[in-house]
Design a protein around this motif. Structure first.
Motif, PDB file in Angstrom:
ATOM      1  N   SER A  77       0.858  -1.047   0.119  1.00  0.00           N
ATOM      2  CA  SER A  77       0.081   0.031  -0.119  1.00  0.00           C
ATOM      3  C   SER A  77       0.911   1.227  -0.099  1.00  0.00           C
ATOM      4  O   SER A  77       0.539   2.014  -0.865  1.00  0.00           O
ATOM      5  CB  SER A  77      -1.054   0.264   1.274  1.00  0.00           C
ATOM      6  OG  SER A  77      -1.843  -1.162   1.208  1.00  0.00           O
ATOM      7  N   PHE A  78       1.927   1.266   0.915  1.00  0.00           N
ATOM      8  CA  PHE A  78       2.656   2.448   0.909  1.00  0.00           C
ATOM      9  C   PHE A  78       3.612   2.789  -0.193  1.00  0.00           C
ATOM     10  O   PHE A  78       3.821   3.894  -0.661  1.00  0.00           O
ATOM     11  CB  PHE A  78       3.543   2.364   2.243  1.00  0.00           C
ATOM     12  CG  PHE A  78       3.092   3.108   3.455  1.00  0.00           C
ATOM     13  CD1 PHE A  78       2.586   4.529   3.754  1.00  0.00           C
ATOM     14  CD2 PHE A  78       2.316   2.206   4.508  1.00  0.00           C
ATOM     15  CE1 PHE A  78       1.976   4.783   4.768  1.00  0.00           C
ATOM     16  CE2 PHE A  78       1.736   2.705   5.317  1.00  0.00           C
ATOM     17  CZ  PHE A  78       1.392   3.931   5.794  1.00  0.00           C
ATOM     18  N   ILE A  81       1.200   4.155  -2.677  1.00  0.00           N
ATOM     19  CA  ILE A  81       0.631   5.553  -2.196  1.00  0.00           C
ATOM     20  C   ILE A  81       1.932   6.483  -2.415  1.00  0.00           C
ATOM     21  O   ILE A  81       1.708   7.491  -2.844  1.00  0.00           O
ATOM     22  CB  ILE A  81       0.221   5.455  -0.720  1.00  0.00           C
ATOM     23  CG1 ILE A  81      -1.099   4.949  -0.409  1.00  0.00           C
ATOM     24  CG2 ILE A  81       0.304   7.056   0.017  1.00  0.00           C
ATOM     25  CD1 ILE A  81      -1.398   4.464   0.835  1.00  0.00           C
ATOM     26  N   TRP A  82       3.162   6.072  -2.144  1.00  0.00           N
ATOM     27  CA  TRP A  82       4.342   7.006  -2.388  1.00  0.00           C
ATOM     28  C   TRP A  82       4.376   7.436  -3.824  1.00  0.00           C
ATOM     29  O   TRP A  82       4.629   8.498  -4.286  1.00  0.00           O
ATOM     30  CB  TRP A  82       5.579   6.007  -1.878  1.00  0.00           C
ATOM     31  CG  TRP A  82       6.810   7.028  -2.424  1.00  0.00           C
ATOM     32  CD1 TRP A  82       7.295   7.902  -1.291  1.00  0.00           C
ATOM     33  CD2 TRP A  82       7.630   6.836  -3.347  1.00  0.00           C
ATOM     34  NE1 TRP A  82       8.569   8.277  -2.031  1.00  0.00           N
ATOM     35  CE2 TRP A  82       9.081   7.774  -3.027  1.00  0.00           C
ATOM     36  CE3 TRP A  82       7.973   6.221  -4.704  1.00  0.00           C
ATOM     37  CZ2 TRP A  82       9.789   8.027  -4.103  1.00  0.00           C
ATOM     38  CZ3 TRP A  82       8.677   6.282  -5.455  1.00  0.00           C
ATOM     39  CH2 TRP A  82       9.868   7.036  -5.136  1.00  0.00           C
ATOM     40  N   CYS A  85       1.912  10.073  -4.637  1.00  0.00           N
ATOM     41  CA  CYS A  85       2.339  11.180  -3.918  1.00  0.00           C
ATOM     42  C   CYS A  85       3.378  12.107  -4.873  1.00  0.00           C
ATOM     43  O   CYS A  85       3.174  13.191  -5.173  1.00  0.00           O
ATOM     44  CB  CYS A  85       3.002  11.032  -2.642  1.00  0.00           C
ATOM     45  SG  CYS A  85       1.650  10.560  -1.234  1.00  0.00           S
ATOM     46  N   MET A 105       0.367  11.288   2.447  1.00  0.00           N
ATOM     47  CA  MET A 105       0.754   9.618   2.047  1.00  0.00           C
ATOM     48  C   MET A 105       0.436   9.228   3.596  1.00  0.00           C
ATOM     49  O   MET A 105       0.399   8.027   3.670  1.00  0.00           O
ATOM     50  CB  MET A 105       2.610   9.928   2.109  1.00  0.00           C
ATOM     51  CG  MET A 105       3.239   8.602   1.979  1.00  0.00           C
ATOM     52  SD  MET A 105       4.774   8.354   1.440  1.00  0.00           S
ATOM     53  CE  MET A 105       5.240   6.748   1.938  1.00  0.00           C
ATOM     54  N   SER A 107      -1.902   8.648   6.361  1.00  0.00           N
ATOM     55  CA  SER A 107      -3.516   9.155   6.619  1.00  0.00           C
ATOM     56  C   SER A 107      -3.554   9.139   8.498  1.00  0.00           C
ATOM     57  O   SER A 107      -2.782   8.609   9.044  1.00  0.00           O
ATOM     58  CB  SER A 107      -4.169   8.106   6.202  1.00  0.00           C
ATOM     59  OG  SER A 107      -4.132   6.757   6.830  1.00  0.00           O
ATOM     60  N   LYS A 230      -6.426  11.932  -2.264  1.00  0.00           N
ATOM     61  CA  LYS A 230      -6.250  11.231  -0.696  1.00  0.00           C
ATOM     62  C   LYS A 230      -7.232  10.461  -0.456  1.00  0.00           C
ATOM     63  O   LYS A 230      -7.263   8.998   0.224  1.00  0.00           O
ATOM     64  CB  LYS A 230      -5.902  12.195   0.363  1.00  0.00           C
ATOM     65  CG  LYS A 230      -5.688  11.559   1.797  1.00  0.00           C
ATOM     66  CD  LYS A 230      -4.489  10.990   2.023  1.00  0.00           C
ATOM     67  CE  LYS A 230      -4.335   9.868   3.043  1.00  0.00           C
ATOM     68  NZ  LYS A 230      -4.858   8.838   2.887  1.00  0.00           N
ATOM     69  N   MET A 234      -6.365   6.949  -4.228  1.00  0.00           N
ATOM     70  CA  MET A 234      -5.350   6.129  -3.654  1.00  0.00           C
ATOM     71  C   MET A 234      -6.191   4.835  -3.028  1.00  0.00           C
ATOM     72  O   MET A 234      -5.728   3.607  -3.436  1.00  0.00           O
ATOM     73  CB  MET A 234      -4.730   6.788  -2.275  1.00  0.00           C
ATOM     74  CG  MET A 234      -3.752   7.897  -2.717  1.00  0.00           C
ATOM     75  SD  MET A 234      -2.982   8.338  -1.181  1.00  0.00           S
ATOM     76  CE  MET A 234      -1.677   9.430  -1.883  1.00  0.00           C
ATOM     77  N   SER A 259      -6.049   3.279   4.320  1.00  0.00           N
ATOM     78  CA  SER A 259      -5.707   4.260   3.340  1.00  0.00           C
ATOM     79  C   SER A 259      -6.763   5.308   2.893  1.00  0.00           C
ATOM     80  O   SER A 259      -6.216   6.309   2.376  1.00  0.00           O
ATOM     81  CB  SER A 259      -5.385   3.368   1.893  1.00  0.00           C
ATOM     82  OG  SER A 259      -6.204   2.730   1.608  1.00  0.00           O
TER      83      SER A 259
END
Length: 303
Positions: A77-78, A81-82, A85, A105, A107, A230, A234, A259
């Motif tokens: 997930s990160f 998300i990165w 971003c 990034m 939450s 956001k 995402m 997320s």
């Protein structure tokens, strides 16, 4: 549809709790200084105890594998998300890009995600959410600091491993593996304290919103775009990605819920600490938090 209905109901409960915080601030019962202490109380006592008690379970292979899957999905997930971003903030001024990057990034999975997971899925939801929360804390105090300050901060990295949240998760995992259960005389007060996390966290969120100049905030088009990314883009990307994975739906949904949470308030504190626009960070927090009342149940509908 049932999950979306449950989420909407829980969201409205959260809204009422947040409104209690708004009214407390507007009527002068609490001020900024008291709110900071309440926030510290949630982060250093209520949430850690809630996370610890979520591991007070009977050890089963399914829970162990579920926790492992949660870690893998959190990392995935990160990573996604990165990437999003980097695309969203690439044309922004460096200072504003830093504020936006950290804001969208990371939450508010601690204040809002954990209570929502607890309300929808009970202790199992919190159990699986711990993986996302632990990784978010680690990245926030390492990557987040680097983005905001433009340099490596060794002292902040040390805070990752000494924060009450991480310590509670580590002890919780050890107790889970070793099957160390708290005696009833200790377990009962711990559960009572853990149950205070949701109402107190949401009241703090409401107090934070009450401090924002909402009339000025609603006039900024950029805030709507960032909130859309956001709260909608995402989670939707992750929903599409997770759809094809042969993983328990509860685990996937908890990851999506984490997320889907709005911007965290920590971004404002970091912006203030490192000389960035803290007001802008607070506006991002307020805008996304208000819009999340609608978007979080919407995301659960797709789950």
């Amino acid at each position: 549809m049932e999950l979306a209905s449950i989420t909407l109901y829980k969201t409205l409960v959260m809204v009422i709790l947040a409104l209690a915080g708004v009214m407390s601030y507007k009527t002068g019962i609490v001020d900024e200084e008291i709110n900071k202490k309440l926030s510290d109380l949630v982060l250093t006592l209520f949430t850690p105890i809630l996370l610890f008690t979520s591991f007070q379970k009977e050890f089963t292979p399914s829970l162990l594998s579920g926790l492992g899957v949660s870690v893998v999905l959190s990392v995935l997930s990160f990573m996604v998300i990165w990437c999003i971003c980097k695309i969203v903030v690439r044309k922004q001024n460096q200072d504003y890009a830093a504020v936006e990057h950290v804001a969208i990034m990371y939450s508010n999975c601690g204040f809002i995600g954990i209570p929502m997971a607890q309300g929808i899925f009970g202790a199992d939801g919190v159990f699986y959410m711990t993986a996302y929360v632990a990784l978010a804390n680690f990245l926030l105090w390492s990557h987040g600091i680097i983005v905001m300050s433009g340099k490596m901060d060794v002292k902040s990295l040390k805070k990752v491993f000494t924060s009450p949240t991480i310590i509670a998760i580590i002890f919780g995992v050890l107790c889970f593996f070793l099957q160390i259960r708290m005696p009833a005389i200790i377990e009962e007060p711990l559960e009572m304290i853990a149950n205070m996390n949701t109402p107190m966290a949401m009241m703090v969120a409401g107090i934070n919103i009450a401090q924002a100049d909402l009339k000025h905030t609603f006039k900024k088009a950029r805030l709507y775009w960032l909130s859309f990314v956001k709260l909608i883009v995402m989670p939707m990307v992750l929903i599409g990605l997770f759809y094809f994975l042969p993983v328990d739906n509860v685990i996937k949904t908890v990851m999506i819920l984490a997320s889907s949470c709005p911007v965290g308030v920590t971004g404002s504190l970091f912006a203030l600490r490192y000389g960035k626009d803290a007001v802008y960070a607070s506006e991002l927090f307020a805008m996304s938090t208000l819009l999340s009342i609608i978007t979080v149940p919407f995301m659960m509908l797709f789950c």
